[in-house]
Design a protein around this motif. Structure first.
Motif: not given
Length: 632
Positions: A286-299, A332-341
């Protein structure tokens, strides 16, 4: 309803008659991989019937002896009215070895990395003092907090999550107005997503995520120093439903619930890695406030639960290229719920955010006149070429051959996989090395490339991949019009049968390398350049860690250039994600970079097939392109 018992786990479940063994295994939460996406073509889901009767439809893919011994294809075999016990071989459940990507960023030029003054994640934690409540002021707790924020950072609209508002009163009074807020700053507003009593600015984390077709990697970062704490990798749970993106798209379309199943599987892998890494450092998710996700278009589509069907149908238009900032709870990420991804932008159906993020790790993203080539060799082949004036990118249908797909004895890079092969020029016999020096169970991508290169160098195969049947060798077996090469004898293999590769499988490898080489050549030709005009070639992707450059050039996968022209940059998608995670400047740079890219659709380019056909030989039909090649 009949009972199905699985060994060696001992799990027992009740299923309806006519349920496939594959579906029964899923209901029991057991893994049986289906690299072809249940299209009944890969032959990798073989299980053994210990007792009971089933309804098999093996369609000639298994030998008479295998059928006699009770082996069936799980995807083609259904339960009848009677109970049945099946064995899932251990080889179907093996995990692989993964490249160590934890120090990849250390090898990059410092000029490409965020500078200390650029460390500024999307959401930061700030310690502030809010005035105590005064009856005569007429200000609520929320008013006073909002005024304190505007006084400190400027007069913009302040938005609060409902979670913050619910906890606001008690938190403000806990330490006399001394609070820590987690806040996102944009051009027109502030968004407060969390509030804690006192000064807790040192407890803030972010996670960068690379969603590969085969593997998923995450990197945990501590703020405010932007220190990388840990990097973990595991297989994408979706590999059970198809080894490549097309097979997964097909899988998603077969039943309405399968899109949700694929989303659940990728989230299961991501959240497992997140929880594993935070436990190593005793950190609260719950202390993870930042998230960046990269993947191919299908993923990316499968992660977000978006229908991927139109990615593979003309005119190949995905639902999104640039995803909006999205709350972690909505994904559905298991980090702080209101963290913007932040999700790295794609530029086309087959060039996704993993490539745009990866380009941040190359000079293509810098202010240079020199031209660079970027190649990501994985389950899919994606490439880009450019400098400060232009960037072109494309994807090619290399297929999964370099990761063991489409090869009868192909396998993941796990214990017992043949990872390197040399060929005795006189006898034609293979001298091989396996991962962990275990008994051979199959052959992985690096082993496949070294095998083909060795056979070609010693002239046991010709330029079209045909085995030499005129010279006697115990390694060559002839079956009708087709020949096979025995890599490992039945005495030396782990399962008492020889490990071999046939001429059709060698052709698959040649087609895969031709797809990548010809795509590179085509893009260069469109800007009237040759390979010799390139300043450098970046080799990205986890597979690049295990790629032998000499072997790759020998088979014509890579151009014949001096070795100093090549740079291995590992998991560039994860590195680029981490750069964007720690710096909003790099998030903006990533967006601007993606908007500069010209996406080339090879399927509509008339010159591609000419390039591809020319590359369907070892190393190429034009021998002058590979002047350094010498046969043994």
């Amino acid at each position: 309803m009949p009972l199905v018992t699985f060994q060696p786990s001992g799990k027992v479940i009740e299923v309806k008659p006519d349920t496939s063994l594959l579906e029964a295994a899923k209901q029991a939460d057991l893994e049986i991989s289906t690299p072809c996406g249940t299209n009944r073509t890969c032959g990798k889901c073989i299980v053994r019937i210990i007792s009971g009767s089933v309804d098999p439809k093996n369609e000639g893919l298994l030998s008479k002896k295998a059928i006699h011994d009770g082996y069936v294809h799980a995807c083609k075999t259904s339960v009848t009215q009677s109970p049945v016990t099946i064995e899932i071989p251990e080889s179907l459940k093996k995990k692989g070895q993964f490249a160590d990507t934890s120090k990849d960023m250390e090898h990059l030029s410092p000029d490409l990395l965020p500078k200390p003054w650029q460390i500024n994640p999307l959401t930061n934690k700030f310690h502030i003092h809010v005035p105590e409540p005064q009856a005569e002021s007429g200000l609520s707790d929320l008013d006073r907090l909002s005024q304190s924020i505007k006084k400190e950072w400027g007069n913009k609209k302040v938005i609060f999550s409902m979670e913050v508002i619910r906890r606001l009163a008690n938190t403000l009074r806990s330490q006399n107005g001394s609070v820590t807020i987690a806040m996102t700053q944009t051009t027109d507003h502030y968004r407060v997503i969390d509030i804690e009593p006192g000064n807790q600015t040192e407890k803030s984390y972010g996670v960068a995520i690379d969603i590969g077709t085969t593997t998923i990697s995450i990197q945990l970062v501590a703020f405010p120093e932007a220190e990388t704490l840990n990097t973990l990798t595991d297989y994408n749970e979706q590999v059970k439903c198809g080894i490549d993106i097309i097979s997964r798209i097909n899988y998603a379309q077969q039943r309405p619930e399968r899109l949700a199943e694929l989303r659940d599987k990728v989230l299961k892998t991501i959240n497992h890695l997140i929880n594993k890494t935070v436990k190593l450092h005793n950190i609260d998710t719950q202390k993870i406030y930042n998230c960046v996700v990269s993947g191919n278009t299908t993923m990316t589509h499968l992660l977000l639960g978006l229908n991927p069907e139109y990615i593979r149908l003309e005119p190949y238009i995905p639902t999104i290229l640039e995803a909006p900032l999205t709350m972690a709870s909505d994904i559905g990420l298991d980090i702080y719920p209101h963290a913007l991804t932040f999700i790295s932008p794609a530029v086309g159906s087959y060039v996704g955010g993993d490539i745009t993020a990866g380009l941040l790790c190359s000079e293509i993203a810098s202010d240079t006149d020199d031209v660079y080539l970027f190649i990501d060799i994985g389950t899919n082949g994606e490439l880009a070429i450019g400098n400060r004036d232009f960037i072109m990118a494309c994807a090619c249908s290399a297929g999964p051959a370099f990761e063991g797909g489409g090869i009868q004895f192909g396998m993941r890079a796990s214990k017992g996989a043949i990872e390197d092969v040399t060929i005795d020029a006189e006898t034609g016999l293979a001298i091989y090395k396996t991962i962990a020096n275990a008994k051979a169970e199959g052959i992985c991508g690096s082993g496949i490339i070294s095998l083909v290169a060795g056979l070609f160098q010693t002239e046991w195969i010709d330029s079209s991949g045909k085995l030499d049947q005129t010279r006697p060798s115990k390694a060559i077996q002839i079956n009708g019009r087709q020949a096979s090469y025995i890599i490992v004898s039945e005495e030396e293999s782990s399962f008492g049968k020889p490990i071999s590769i046939n001429e059709t499988e060698i052709e698959n490898i040649i087609r895969a390398k031709a797809a990548i080489y010809s795509a590179c050549a085509l893009m260069l030709s469109q800007v009237e350049l040759g390979f010799e005009d390139l300043k450098s070639i970046y080799i990205a992707g986890g597979f690049g860690h295990f790629l032998n450059l000499d072997n790759a050039i020998t088979i014509g996968l890579l151009p014949d250039l001096p070795q100093e022209k090549f740079q291995y940059i590992g998991n560039s998608s994860l590195m680029g994600s981490t750069m964007a995670l720690i710096s909003t400047d790099f998030q903006q740079k990533l967006l601007e970079l993606s908007r500069r890219i010209t996406y080339i659709d090879l399927s509509t380019d008339p010159g591609y097939m000419d390039q591809y056909t020319a590359a369907l030989f070892l190393p190429h039909t034009d021998a002058s392109l590979f002047p350094s090649f010498k046969k043994s």
